[in-house]
Design an enzyme around this catalytic site. Sequence first.
Site, PDB file in Angstrom:
ATOM      1  N   HIS B  43       0.826  -1.206   0.000  1.00 21.91           N
ATOM      2  CA  HIS B  43       0.000   0.000   0.000  1.00 21.91           C
ATOM      3  C   HIS B  43       0.861   1.257   0.000  1.00 21.91           C
ATOM      4  CE1 HIS B  43      -3.893   1.940   0.606  1.00 21.91           C
ATOM      5  NE2 HIS B  43      -3.296   2.773   1.430  1.00 21.91           N
ATOM      6  N   HIS B  89     -10.283   2.450  -0.825  1.00 23.57           N
ATOM      7  CA  HIS B  89     -10.404   2.105   0.593  1.00 23.57           C
ATOM      8  C   HIS B  89     -11.170   0.791   0.686  1.00 23.57           C
ATOM      9  CE1 HIS B  89      -9.956   4.252   4.680  1.00 23.57           C
ATOM     10  NE2 HIS B  89      -8.805   4.078   4.115  1.00 23.57           N
TER      11      HIS B  89
END
Lengths: 209, 724
Positions: B43, B89
């Site tokens: 990420h 998300h």
Amino acid sequence: MIAVVRFPGSLDHDSAAKAVHAAGGTATFAWQDDAELPAGTTGVILPGGFSYGDHLRPGAIASRAPIMGAVRRFAEAGGRVLGICNGFQVLCEAGLLPGVLRTNTTLSFVCRQVHLDVADGDTALTRGLAPTISVPVKNQDGNWLGDPATTRVVFRYHGENPLGSTDAVAGVANARGNVVGLMPHPEEAVDALLGSTDGLPLFRALVAA
Amino acid sequence: MTEVPLHRRLGLTDHENDLIPGLIGRAPTDAELMMFSLMWSEHCSYKHSKPVLKRFTTTGARVLQGPGENAGAVDVGDGMAVALKVESHNHPSAVEPFEGAATGVGGIVRDILAVGARPIALLDSLRFGALTSARSRHLFARAVKGIGTYGNCIGVPTVGGELMFDDRYEDSCLVNAMCVGVVSHDGMLSASAQTPGNALMLIGNRTGRDGIGGASILASAELGDGDADKRPSVQVGDPFTERKLLDCCLELAAADLFVAFQDLGAAGLTSAASEMAAKGGRGLDIDLDAVPLREEGMPAAEILVSESQERMLAEVLPADVARVVEICTRWQLDATVIGTITDTGHFVARHHGDVVVDIPASALTDDAPVYGVASEPQPIPAPLDLASVAPPADLAAAWRGLLANPNVGSARWVYEQYDHLVGANTIVRPGGDAAVVRLPGRDTAIAITTDCQPRHCELDPRNGGRATVLEAARNIACTGARPIAASDCLNFANPEKGPTGWRLTEAVEGLAEALEALTVPVVSGNVSLYNESPARAIYPTPVVGMVGLLDHAERAVGISFQNDADLVVLVGDGPARLDASEFLGRAEGCPPPPDLDAEVAVIDVVIRAAEAGLLASAHDVSTGGIATALTESALAGGRGCRVTLPPGRRADEDMFGEGGGRIVVTCRPSALPALMELAGLVPVTPLGTVGGAEVGITAGAHTVTLSLDDARDAHESAIPRALA
């Protein structure tokens, strides 16, 4: 000079000021902690938004902010006050308008273009409006509960009751007619490019005072 | 039973763990190890996707800021810039959909704020399992509520997005958010630390124990049975504080009080501070005892990696600190000096008098190992044999059924829960191809869209990538705007598996080729990998967010039919195929490869025709085929039409077939010659006329009609009925 009152979490103050300009007036901001309205104030707008994050109840904390003392004195002296959406909630919480605003019967936020019937065109603010106007409504807690028999109802939803309010009420005035509150957003109906100019007379009436 | 070593529990491989002592000259402390585990997660480090992302063209005449800062930015004239970014998300939303989706909105808004821009629009690209699944209904409804609750309260209009339901997203839903903001060229801020001795200030919310390890534990691993235990890794949003943070930071930026500015997102203070230092070639000395906390007794490591929301980090001149504090106090926000910029290049953190971290900032940001992407090419399937698909007995019933499919029907149930008007600049509202938002105080406007063709990407990732970009560009063009910039959000399954790695590389190649054909640069982006469970992996879902520019806001075109007797005209002659279509309902067959030159020409014709004022409406032919496009324009305009489709192979394919390269426009009959002349060699085919209370379509030997009332009922009730 129109005073647009800002609280932390106000959102539609710039749109309200733009609507005042579109109606030929000038606008300035007043802030939550101010003790007095700006010198030369001829009208007041309480704009939409989520003042204080809607904590406690929408409008509850803002209604007790220092500036509201000055707004109350201004209204009691006959000054014109327009509350839009959260501003309407603040005016009800402050006792300047009758009724309360509960969560919509859909239990959700509703953002939609609606038509309003002008139920009372005789107040200082609603005088120039067409009988039916097209404006957007957008809120989570716009379900007005009150007694229409003893309330000066100025706007009703036309053809639908999107938030479930008593008697399809969209906006009310005080008995004297100088304080008006409504859930829909006339400040977002002053520009043909955005779909409607039906809200403009409301701001012209405010500016004319 | 032997205990699992700490580095593995934090998500680092043994190899990665072995690299660390070489970089810092000793074994790491536990706090340092935790920081490495987050900063070296996929990420934060893009360790699997970095080589692939290099393929994108990130420069162009309008580009003011490409990838590498918090958001990209492009010039839109008159000294103004538009900043844009899409971000995922996904994993937090799969674990706790309300807060996961809400904080996704908050995070992308702060990315735009971090470059000094005022956010003016949000979009959401949502993908969930089929609504026949109770879990997917819950995730979908709660994610929409979370987006609305956060976005409505911060006063940024949510003007568009996309929606798709498919079994393949049952275990791994996708919640991608895009934000667009405006900033003057000279008001743009950088995250790069500048001058030793300057103060490092934390502004906004206090730091708590929410979101510990979000980037590594949630975002960089496959989902599975223990997901409920991961809930403490999900952040909790406070939109009221975000609104104050927006107002306050824009006031601070306007007063020129920021030397450098950065938001705290994944990996919290660790990421924000190390990136700020490494970008500027500086170091930092942070006093963790100065960080305002929500609870006493938080260990140093938790303060360093907490993902508490609504926080920004700023480099401020020592002489300006008092003014920053004064302005923040007026906005009822904490503003605290937590350290200083140094010239050592080291990230130093002290806690209770001890040095708990002392490592080169660049070891965290730049030294993560980079892995080649696995690549195991998969066969491209053959096109569908049309004879294998039984034609529907009743074309009108099939048409109504398609309109009532949640992937085709109206998204009103979603967008009416979002304030899409706040700011009073929304010219074209949700429900069309792209939203159009006026640039504040200007006569110009931007069109914004997010798009993806996941089923096409599954079957043929390179051409699916091309088709994704082309659909976004057609959506922009249908408003009359010219595409100027893109941001991408690459949602894929586990890239360490060969077929997924290949699909990732191929899809990016397709995206890049189509973007180059359109001369649209990629200025920002995000990657979300590991979207799979033991049971299933998502389709390759490279979402593209695109922005277009309209020089004259008042010339914006919408999808609504405007006038009776207007001509309905098809621009382009792209294929109509049932392969991977919504009518077929599954990723089967293989759509024809897009013809890049023909697509670009069609897009250009529609933009020029809109600029010339020739068009009353324009609508892209996409999901659900031309029958759906015509119905949507008719419903939006409250008037029907009567058309004859060009001759095809079979009526159901003609009506419901998908494939790019086609846009339905309407114009006054008198405008047709000018449109045909302007189109040159691009096919322009009159199909019929606007008018009446029904949509009538002749396809081959069949003539099918649907009343507007029936069509509206099917289209509007698609999602509410699926949720009931």
